[in-house]
Design a protein around this motif. Structure first.
Motif, PDB file in Angstrom:
ATOM      1  N   VAL A  62     -17.577  29.770 -55.005  1.00 20.22           N
ATOM      2  CA  VAL A  62     -17.963  30.129 -53.651  1.00 20.22           C
ATOM      3  C   VAL A  62     -17.797  28.930 -52.735  1.00 20.22           C
ATOM      4  CG1 VAL A  62     -19.831  30.975 -52.191  1.00 20.22           C
ATOM      5  CG2 VAL A  62     -19.645  31.771 -54.549  1.00 20.22           C
ATOM      6  N   GLN A  63     -17.052  29.099 -51.655  1.00 16.01           N
ATOM      7  CA  GLN A  63     -16.908  28.027 -50.677  1.00 16.01           C
ATOM      8  C   GLN A  63     -18.088  28.061 -49.723  1.00 16.01           C
ATOM      9  OE1 GLN A  63     -13.211  28.222 -48.605  1.00 16.01           O
ATOM     10  NE2 GLN A  63     -12.180  26.984 -50.118  1.00 16.01           N
ATOM     11  N   LEU A  64     -18.595  26.896 -49.399  1.00 16.22           N
ATOM     12  CA  LEU A  64     -19.674  26.800 -48.430  1.00 16.22           C
ATOM     13  C   LEU A  64     -19.098  26.745 -47.025  1.00 16.22           C
ATOM     14  CD1 LEU A  64     -21.958  24.144 -50.125  1.00 16.22           C
ATOM     15  CD2 LEU A  64     -22.273  26.601 -50.059  1.00 16.22           C
ATOM     16  N   ALA A  65     -19.652  27.537 -46.131  1.00 15.78           N
ATOM     17  CA  ALA A  65     -19.189  27.526 -44.745  1.00 15.78           C
ATOM     18  C   ALA A  65     -19.349  26.132 -44.173  1.00 15.78           C
ATOM     19  CB  ALA A  65     -20.001  28.521 -43.914  1.00 15.78           C
ATOM     20  N   LEU A 194     -22.051  19.064 -64.185  1.00 14.61           N
ATOM     21  CA  LEU A 194     -20.620  19.274 -64.397  1.00 14.61           C
ATOM     22  C   LEU A 194     -19.897  17.942 -64.347  1.00 14.61           C
ATOM     23  CD1 LEU A 194     -20.162  22.277 -61.949  1.00 14.61           C
ATOM     24  CD2 LEU A 194     -20.061  22.436 -64.431  1.00 14.61           C
ATOM     25  N   SER A 195     -18.707  17.882 -64.953  1.00 11.70           N
ATOM     26  CA  SER A 195     -17.867  16.698 -64.779  1.00 11.70           C
ATOM     27  C   SER A 195     -17.493  16.585 -63.304  1.00 11.70           C
ATOM     28  CB  SER A 195     -16.604  16.825 -65.627  1.00 11.70           C
ATOM     29  OG  SER A 195     -15.734  17.786 -65.057  1.00 11.70           O
ATOM     30  N   GLY A 201     -14.331  21.446 -58.184  1.00 10.79           N
ATOM     31  CA  GLY A 201     -13.833  22.814 -58.177  1.00 10.79           C
ATOM     32  C   GLY A 201     -14.910  23.820 -57.823  1.00 10.79           C
ATOM     33  N   LEU A 202     -16.110  23.631 -58.353  1.00  8.31           N
ATOM     34  CA  LEU A 202     -17.204  24.553 -58.087  1.00  8.31           C
ATOM     35  C   LEU A 202     -17.638  24.492 -56.632  1.00  8.31           C
ATOM     36  CD1 LEU A 202     -19.085  26.602 -59.508  1.00  8.31           C
ATOM     37  CD2 LEU A 202     -20.729  24.741 -59.761  1.00  8.31           C
ATOM     38  N   LEU A 203     -17.677  23.300 -56.053  1.00  8.77           N
ATOM     39  CA  LEU A 203     -18.059  23.154 -54.642  1.00  8.77           C
ATOM     40  C   LEU A 203     -17.058  23.834 -53.722  1.00  8.77           C
ATOM     41  CD1 LEU A 203     -19.209  19.430 -54.758  1.00  8.77           C
ATOM     42  CD2 LEU A 203     -20.679  21.406 -54.315  1.00  8.77           C
ATOM     43  N   GLY A 204     -15.779  23.832 -54.119  1.00  7.74           N
ATOM     44  CA  GLY A 204     -14.772  24.527 -53.333  1.00  7.74           C
ATOM     45  C   GLY A 204     -14.451  23.871 -52.007  1.00  7.74           C
ATOM     46  N   TRP A 205     -14.511  22.554 -51.949  1.00  2.83           N
ATOM     47  CA  TRP A 205     -14.231  21.849 -50.706  1.00  2.83           C
ATOM     48  C   TRP A 205     -12.790  21.353 -50.619  1.00  2.83           C
ATOM     49  CZ3 TRP A 205     -19.197  18.301 -50.690  1.00  2.83           C
ATOM     50  CH2 TRP A 205     -20.328  19.119 -50.532  1.00  2.83           C
ATOM     51  N   GLY A 206     -11.957  21.786 -51.531  1.00  7.12           N
ATOM     52  CA  GLY A 206     -10.545  21.439 -51.475  1.00  7.12           C
ATOM     53  C   GLY A 206     -10.273  19.983 -51.792  1.00  7.12           C
ATOM     54  N   GLU A 207      -9.157  19.484 -51.276  1.00 12.99           N
ATOM     55  CA  GLU A 207      -8.745  18.107 -51.558  1.00 12.99           C
ATOM     56  C   GLU A 207      -9.763  17.096 -51.043  1.00 12.99           C
ATOM     57  OE1 GLU A 207      -4.864  17.428 -50.071  1.00 12.99           O
ATOM     58  OE2 GLU A 207      -3.904  18.903 -51.386  1.00 12.99           O
TER      59      GLU A 207
END
Length: 218
Positions: A62-65, A194-195, A201-207
């Motif tokens: 899930v990406q955070l707004a 998590l590693s 990846g889980l945070l979903g904040w991209g690069e």
């Protein structure tokens, strides 16, 4: 035992041994009773829980707004430098908190919405960003930090508004108390370990998020 090795500069060296492997996670998912230490897909480590990769896939990332994706007219730039620009408002202080035994990163779990522990500076902090960090990670995630060092900041610009800063610290976990409600919101947040790569990846904040976790782990 795997350890985080750190010196006076707190440049972290993360030993990635000891995290639950993908194969182990899948076996536990299929047969949660194969290891008496584990409850389905969670294993206790220093008072925090480890969530397996297979569980993450079922729930989805899930990406955070405002973090993973930027609204129209909002520009966010990661800067691996310190200190932030003088005169720019600091609106957020987050910690990339490493468990001292496993070398894993603590991620906050708000019913499937994931974030780093931390929050907003308050007058009681007296403009001390470390005071904000320590207060917020304790209020939100019941964490006590043993040590910390700045990693960098995000410079955020929005149309028609003055730019502001969101800072990031790397920190070493001393103790995790039992989960309890945040006194300011009344909400209780879960915690997962998590590693650094999996946390990004889980945070979903991209690069940009991957760069922050990588910088903290160096």
């Amino acid at each position: 035992m795997p350890k985080i090795v750190y010196g006076t500069s707190l440049r972290f060296t993360v030993n990635r041994l000891g995290w639950m492997t993908k194969d182990t996670a899948q076996k536990l998912d299929q047969n949660p009773r194969t290891d008496s230490r584990c409850s389905h897909d969670r294993e206790a480590v220093s008072g925090v829980a480890v969530r397996t990769e297979s569980r993450q896939r079922r729930r989805g990332l899930v990406q955070l707004a405002g973090e993973g994706g930027s609204p129209l007219g909002r520009r966010v730039r990661w800067v691996e430098a310190w200190p932030p620009p003088v005169g720019v408002d600091v609106r957020q202080v987050y910690g990339i908190v490493f468990d001292s035994v496993s070398g894993a990163v603590v991620v906050q779990d708000d019913n499937g919405r994931y974030n780093l522990p931390g929050g907003t500076p308050e007058p009681e902090d007296n403009a001390d960003l470390v005071a904000t960090l320590r207060r917020e990670v304790h209020e939100e995630s019941q964490l006590v930090l043993a040590d910390w060092a700045p990693v960098g900041y995000q410079l955020v610009s929005e149309n028609g508004r003055a730019p502001y800063v969101q800072v990031r610290y790397a920190a070493l976990l001393e103790k995790a108390y039992p989960i309890a409600p945040d006194p300011s919101t009344g909400r209780a947040y879960g915690r997962v370990l998590l590693s650094p790569v999996d946390a990004a990846g889980l945070l979903g904040w991209g690069e940009r998020g991957a760069a922050q976790l990588a910088a903290a782990a160096r």
